[in-house]
Write an enzyme that holds these catalytic residues in place. Structure first.
Site, PDB file in Angstrom:
ATOM      1  N   THR A 126     126.872 -48.152  42.514  1.00 35.76           N
ATOM      2  CA  THR A 126     125.488 -48.025  42.926  1.00 35.76           C
ATOM      3  C   THR A 126     124.731 -49.185  42.273  1.00 35.76           C
ATOM      4  OG1 THR A 126     123.557 -46.571  42.982  1.00 35.76           O
ATOM      5  CG2 THR A 126     124.875 -46.532  40.977  1.00 35.76           C
ATOM      6  N   HIS A 175      90.541 -50.377  -0.790  1.00 33.90           N
ATOM      7  CA  HIS A 175      89.343 -49.938  -0.073  1.00 33.90           C
ATOM      8  C   HIS A 175      88.344 -51.088   0.056  1.00 33.90           C
ATOM      9  CE1 HIS A 175      90.781 -45.808  -0.555  1.00 33.90           C
ATOM     10  NE2 HIS A 175      91.044 -46.141  -1.805  1.00 33.90           N
ATOM     11  N   GLN A 253     122.443 -41.215  37.723  1.00 33.25           N
ATOM     12  CA  GLN A 253     122.587 -42.505  38.398  1.00 33.25           C
ATOM     13  C   GLN A 253     122.117 -43.625  37.478  1.00 33.25           C
ATOM     14  OE1 GLN A 253     120.402 -44.650  42.035  1.00 33.25           O
ATOM     15  NE2 GLN A 253     121.753 -43.004  42.711  1.00 33.25           N
ATOM     16  N   SER A 301      84.541 -75.218  16.076  1.00 33.93           N
ATOM     17  CA  SER A 301      83.439 -74.532  16.727  1.00 33.93           C
ATOM     18  C   SER A 301      82.723 -75.528  17.622  1.00 33.93           C
ATOM     19  CB  SER A 301      82.466 -73.977  15.681  1.00 33.93           C
ATOM     20  OG  SER A 301      81.249 -73.582  16.282  1.00 33.93           O
ATOM     21  N   ASN A 315      95.024 -65.638  17.159  1.00 41.13           N
ATOM     22  CA  ASN A 315      95.786 -65.674  18.401  1.00 41.13           C
ATOM     23  C   ASN A 315      97.038 -64.812  18.287  1.00 41.13           C
ATOM     24  OD1 ASN A 315      97.712 -66.727  20.482  1.00 41.13           O
ATOM     25  ND2 ASN A 315      96.003 -68.086  20.931  1.00 41.13           N
ATOM     26  N   VAL A 348     108.835 -51.367  36.462  1.00 40.91           N
ATOM     27  CA  VAL A 348     108.424 -51.359  35.059  1.00 40.91           C
ATOM     28  C   VAL A 348     109.309 -52.285  34.228  1.00 40.91           C
ATOM     29  CG1 VAL A 348     108.382 -49.918  32.984  1.00 40.91           C
ATOM     30  CG2 VAL A 348     107.318 -49.100  35.095  1.00 40.91           C
TER      31      VAL A 348
END
Length: 462
Positions: A126, A175, A253, A301, A315, A348
């Site tokens: 199959t 913290h 299967q 910048s 990134n 998928v």
């Protein structure tokens, strides 16, 4: 806008095939549609030759035919992949369009073999017998040949940084607040150790990838109907093992995808370590603990010329987060199927390569970022010197050793919510009813010297 050529990177719907195409090219041999076609072909040819070698099966392949079939697989190129795709979608003079990707492989092989072998191509199988093996072979190759070397290199870089900067004291934060000092090297050693464990888990998951070859519902029914005296279970186990995969003896299967789920989960574990690293290093850059080497001509910048942004870590964080979202979805989805088989997992699984690609971009961006950062020891030292309250832990612990039941409260009253100096501590020490040796011990405490055995802990790395 003028219409773009479909082959232009600017026309790509996904940044993986556009903006980032050059950064993900190493995955093409394992994650592209051409790679899936080639893997299916390899499985079909290997199976045909295994049938010819099986006792009790009437398939015969000559030495010349074997050599040619191996050449077909080893020489498989872009033109061959295009022909397979044409057989599937458009058809040729010889074949009508199959509208079936695995059937197109079978017909392609007919063009490379004598007619007497045509019945043996895809004999008793199959499509999922072929697909489950092809997907795992590609996943195995992608991880072993592309992703794991990047992970190894990252771990090596972190280990080198840990050893080089093992005694560079810096303020720690719990913290988000000033806490007991550590060393930069020890912190990098923690990430190197975590990454090593995650890498080992990933290697184990790759080693446990398994394959199934048992027919339409996992019973070998067609094989047994044709040749009831052949031990098809032993044949399948040997065949799958020869492909470099573990054998799945019980399946429907489809091959239950728990092995793939474990692989995706292990990759997510690697990514989680690196996400934590990206965010911590980003903070170290923000606190000026780490300086960055700027590249000539690079713009930090569009409006602030002075900026050198930690863009590589940002990134990486974005790509690894996207990878983990995809890997989590894949992990949860591929382990379920409606009864014996449904087709939803087919589309998928075509997205596994995209998840791997985001991993690869993330790994390389983190590596690039690590290659640019340099510890700013002066800034680390100055912040330690201006945060003397952090020796309060040591003070109260030494006083506890001496039997002072109010040691914690005494230091808390002096330091909690207060800006204190070493002089303030020394006034406290002068008022204590302790031996002069203990007083001298307390006076010798400094923030930069209060790092325990942080530098020695780096030796815990392999």
């Amino acid at each position: 806008m003028t219409e773009l050529s479909r082959s232009s990177p600017l026309a790509a719907v996904s940044p993986l095939d556009g903006r980032y195409a050059s950064k993900t090219a190493d995955l093409v041999p394992y994650a592209s549609e051409a790679a899936l076609i080639e893997a299916r072909l390899r499985v079909e040819v290997t199976y045909l030759l295994a049938l010819a070698d099986a006792d009790g099966v009437d398939c015969e392949v000559t030495a010349e035919e074997r050599a040619h079939l191996r050449e077909v697989v080893d020489g498989f190129d872009a033109d061959d992949a295009a022909l397979v795709k044409q057989i599937e979608t458009e058809g040729t003079e010889e074949f009508a369009a199959t509208r079936h990707d695995v059937k197109a492989i079978e017909y392609f092989l007919r063009t490379e073999t004598p007619e007497r072998l045509h019945p043996w191509i895809h004999f008793g199988l199959t499509s999922e017998d072929v697909n489950n093996l092809a997907h795992r072979l590609n996943a195995k190759g992608a991880v072993e040949e592309v992703l794991l070397p990047e992970i190894e290199a990252l771990r090596a870089s972190l280990t080198e940084m840990a050893r080089e900067h093992r005694d560079v004291a810096m303020l720690a934060r719990t913290h988000g607040q000033p806490a007991t000092p550590t060393t930069f090297g020890k912190e990098m050693a923690v990430f190197a150790a975590r990454l090593g464990r995650a890498e080992a888990r990933l290697r184990a998951a790759v080693d446990e990838l398994s394959g199934k070859l048992a027919g339409a519902s996992g019973t070998y029914a067609a094989h047994v109907a044709a040749y009831p005296d052949v031990d098809w279970r032993a044949f399948s186990a040997a065949f799958v093992d020869d492909l470099g995969l573990d054998h799945t003896p019980l399946a429907t299967q489809i091959n239950p995808c728990d092995d793939l789920a474990a692989l995706f989960d292990a990759l997510s574990g690697v990514n989680n370590v690196l996400l934590d690293l990206d965010r911590d290093v980003w903070r170290y850059v923000s606190d000026r603990y780490l300086g960055q080497e700027s590249e000539a001509g690079e713009t930090g910048s569009s409006t602030m010329p002075h900026k050198v942004n930690p863009i590589d870590f940002e990134n990486s964080e974005g790509n690894l987060s996207k990878a983990n979202a995809d890997l989590t979805f894949l992990r949860d989805y591929v382990t379920s199927s409606r009864l014996q088989r449904d087709l939803s997992d087919s589309t998928v699984k075509r997205n596994v390569g995209a998840a791997f690609a985001h991993c690869l971009i993330g790994y390389r961006k983190t590596a690039t970022g690590l290659g640019k950062v340099v510890p700013n020891e002066q800034v680390m030292r100055e912040e330690l010197e201006t945060t003397p309250e952090i020796i309060g832990e040591a003070v109260q612990t030494i006083l506890r050793r001496e039997g002072d039941t109010e040691a914690y409260e005494r230091v808390k009253e002096l330091t909690r919510g207060q800006r204190v100096t070493l002089a303030d501590f020394r006034e406290l020490f002068d008022d204590l009813d302790v031996d002069e040796a203990v007083r001298a011990e307390l006076r010798a405490l400094t923030p930069a010297g209060y790092t325990g055995v942080a530098d020695e802990l780096v030796d815990e790395l392999d």
